[in-house]
Design an enzyme around this catalytic site. Structure first.
Site, PDB file in Angstrom:
ATOM      1  N   THR A  24       0.855  -1.187   0.000  1.00  0.00           N
ATOM      2  CA  THR A  24       0.000   0.000   0.000  1.00  0.00           C
ATOM      3  C   THR A  24       0.901   1.250   0.000  1.00  0.00           C
ATOM      4  OG1 THR A  24      -0.167   0.092   2.411  1.00  0.00           O
ATOM      5  CG2 THR A  24      -1.799  -1.258   1.267  1.00  0.00           C
ATOM      6  N   GLU A  52      12.985  -6.017   1.081  1.00  0.00           N
ATOM      7  CA  GLU A  52      13.929  -5.728  -0.019  1.00  0.00           C
ATOM      8  C   GLU A  52      13.433  -4.614  -0.925  1.00  0.00           C
ATOM      9  OE1 GLU A  52      16.990  -5.475  -1.393  1.00  0.00           O
ATOM     10  OE2 GLU A  52      17.262  -7.609  -1.022  1.00  0.00           O
ATOM     11  N   GLY A  64      14.585  -0.305  -5.385  1.00  0.00           N
ATOM     12  CA  GLY A  64      13.773  -0.995  -6.397  1.00  0.00           C
ATOM     13  C   GLY A  64      14.243  -2.416  -6.633  1.00  0.00           C
ATOM     14  N   GLU A  68       5.848   8.687  -6.176  1.00  0.00           N
ATOM     15  CA  GLU A  68       4.970   8.285  -5.077  1.00  0.00           C
ATOM     16  C   GLU A  68       3.567   8.845  -5.318  1.00  0.00           C
ATOM     17  OE1 GLU A  68       6.130   6.357  -2.220  1.00  0.00           O
ATOM     18  OE2 GLU A  68       7.483   6.121  -3.891  1.00  0.00           O
ATOM     19  N   ASP A  98      11.536  10.801   0.199  1.00  0.00           N
ATOM     20  CA  ASP A  98      11.623   9.377  -0.141  1.00  0.00           C
ATOM     21  C   ASP A  98      13.076   8.869  -0.013  1.00  0.00           C
ATOM     22  OD1 ASP A  98      10.381   6.917  -1.540  1.00  0.00           O
ATOM     23  OD2 ASP A  98      12.085   7.403  -2.818  1.00  0.00           O
ATOM     24  N   LYS A 156      14.560   6.099   2.737  1.00  0.00           N
ATOM     25  CA  LYS A 156      15.350   4.920   2.352  1.00  0.00           C
ATOM     26  C   LYS A 156      16.689   4.901   3.085  1.00  0.00           C
ATOM     27  CE  LYS A 156      13.110   4.518  -2.141  1.00  0.00           C
ATOM     28  NZ  LYS A 156      13.047   5.120  -3.465  1.00  0.00           N
TER      29      LYS A 156
HETATM   30  N1  HSE Z   1       8.963   6.970  -5.923  1.00  0.00           N
HETATM   31  C1  HSE Z   1      10.039   6.072  -5.672  1.00  0.00           C
HETATM   32  C2  HSE Z   1      11.222   6.464  -6.545  1.00  0.00           C
HETATM   33  C3  HSE Z   1       9.593   4.669  -5.978  1.00  0.00           C
HETATM   34  O1  HSE Z   1      11.024   7.241  -7.482  1.00  0.00           O
HETATM   35  O2  HSE Z   1      12.344   6.034  -6.289  1.00  0.00           O
HETATM   36  C4  HSE Z   1      10.543   3.603  -5.529  1.00  0.00           C
HETATM   37  O3  HSE Z   1      10.720   3.593  -4.137  1.00  0.00           O
END
Ligand code: HSE
Length: 328
Positions: free
Chosen positions: A82, A135, A140, A196, A207, A211
Site C-alpha cells: 500500500t 527488499e 527498487g 509516489e 523518499d 530509504k
Molecule cells: N517513488 C520512488 C522512486 C519509488 O522514485 O524512487 C521507488 O521507491
C-alpha cells in the site's frame, strides 16, 4: 505457497502480472485495494483480477476490506504494497502488525512502516517465528538487503552513498539531456508510475531520506528517524544550475549519505563529475557501500517501476518459500 496481497497500485499489479506469467508455486488467496477485496481459499486467478481492476477500478467486492483480507484469508505470507505514509505508517503498519501476530510472514515495499517501526516489527516477527522482509523498500530491483545479508555477511559497513530516488534521477536526467522543464519531467515520471502517490515525497528528498533511514537502521540498528536526516530536495533546482554543472563536465544528482562515525546522515543535490560511479541515468539507482573487507562495492539497477519492484517482492517471497514453506 499462499499469499494475500494488499495494494493494487503499480507494485501490486506488477506482482500479480508476474504470478500470472511465471510458474512460481504461489497461490493468491486474498487481494485488497483501498476500496474493495476478494478472498478465496482455493486461489484467485491473478489475470482475472488485473482485468477487473483495469475495467472497474476495483479488485473485488466493496463489502470486503483490506483488514478483512489480513484477518480472515488463509495465507503463508502477506504482501503489503500500500502507499507510503511517512508520518503514521498507516494503514500499512497496522496490517503488518496484525499479520505478524497471526504468525504470517510479511513482505513489504511500504517504506513508512519500516522507517518508523523497524525494530518493533522485527521483534514482533521473531517472537512469532516468522519473517519480515523489505527488499523492495530501497533501491527498487537492486537486491541490496540480500547482498548485505548474504554476500557481505561478516563485513563491517563503514558508509553508504547512494542515488536512492528514481523519480528525482529521472527528472534530473530528462532536464539535462532533453532540456525538459522540471514540471514536464515530473509529469512524465508520474505518468510512468515512478513517483509516489504524493510526489512531494520524491522531489523534496523525503523518499530518499526514508530509504537512508531504512538502510541505516537495518545495517547499524542505530534507531535513527526521518528527522535525523539533513535534507534538501531538487524542487528548487533551476535549469541554470544544471547548465553550469554541465559546463564543468559535471552534473547534479540527489545523493544520500550515511557515515555513522562522523554522525552524518544527509540527502542533498550534489555537483559531481560525470564519470563518477553514482552518476546513473533515468530511473536507475546506485548504492555504494564502503566496507572493511570487500572495500568499495557499487550496485546499480532500476530504482522504480512496476515489474522492477515486483522483482524484489518475488525474491523475498521465494526466499521465505524455500526456507519455511513447502511448495503446494
Ligand atoms: N517513488 C520512488 C522512486 C519509488 O522514485 O524512487 C521507488 O521507491
Amino acid at each position: 505457497m499462499k499469499i494475500a496481497l494488499l495494494g493494487m497500485g503499480s507494485v501490486g499489479r506488477g506482482v500479480l502480472e508476474m504470478i500470472a506469467a511465471k510458474d512460481l508455486g504461489i497461490t493468491v488467496t486474498g487481494i485488497a485495494d483501498s476500496k474493495s477485496g476478494v478472498i478465496d481459499p482455493d486461489g484467485i486467478n491473478p489475470a482475472r483480477i488485473l482485468k477487473a481492476k483495469k475495467k472497474t477500478g476495483l479488485c473485488g467486492n466493496k463489502k470486503i476490506s483490506a483488514a478483512d483480507v489480513v484477518s480472515k484469508a488463509d495465507y503463508d505470507a502477506l504482501v503489503e504494497v500500500t502507499p507510503t505514509n511517512a508520518t503514521t505508517g498507516e494503514p500499512g503498519l497496522g496490517y503488518i502488525r496484525q499479520a505478524l501476530k497471526r504468525k504470517k510472514h510479511v513482505v513489504t515495499s511500504n517504506k513508512g512502516p519500516i522507517a518508523l517501526a523497524y525494530k518493533e516489527l522485527k521483534t514482533l516477527a521473531a517472537k512469532n517465528g516468522v519473517e519480515l522482509r523489505h527488499e523492495a523498500t530501497v533501491g527498487g530491483a537492486i537486491p541490496i538487503f540480500h547482498t548485505l545479508e548474504h554476500g557481505l555477511a561478516g563485513n563491517e559497513i563503514l558508509a553508504i552513498f547512494g542515488v536512492l530516488n528514481g523519480t528525482c534521477n529521472y527528472i534530473l536526467t530528462r532536464m539535462s539531456d532533453e532540456g525538459l522543464t522540471y514540471e514536464q519531467a515530473l509529469l512524465e515520471a508520474r505518468e510512468l508510475g515512478y513517483a509516489e502517490a504524493d510526489p512531494t515525497y520524491d522531489v523534496q528528498g523525503i523518499d530518499a531520506a526514508i530509504k537512508l533511514v531504512i538502510l541505516a537502521n537495518t545495517i547499524w540498528g542505530n534507531g535513527v528517524s526521518l528527522k535525523d536526516v539533513n535534507r534538501t530536495g531538487i524542487d528548487l533546482l533551476t535549469p541554470d544550475a544544471l547548465r553550469l554543472a554541465e559546463e564543468e563536465d559535471c552534473t547534479i544528482r540527489l545523493i544520500a549519505e550515511a557515515i555513522p562515525k562522523k554522525g552524518l546522515l544527509r540527502v542533498s543535490p550534489r555537483i559531481i563529475e560525470k564519470n563518477h560511479p553514482l552518476v546513473v541515468d533515468g530511473t536507475l539507482n546506485a548504492i555504494t557501500l564502503e566496507t572493511d573487507m570487500a572495500k568499495e562495492i557499487t550496485l546499480i539497477g532500476k530504482g522504480a517501476g512496476s515489474l522492477e519492484t515486483a522483482s524484489a517482492i518475488i525474491g523475498d517471497l521465494l526466499f521465505i518459500r524455500d526456507r519455511y514453506v513447502k511448495r503446494p
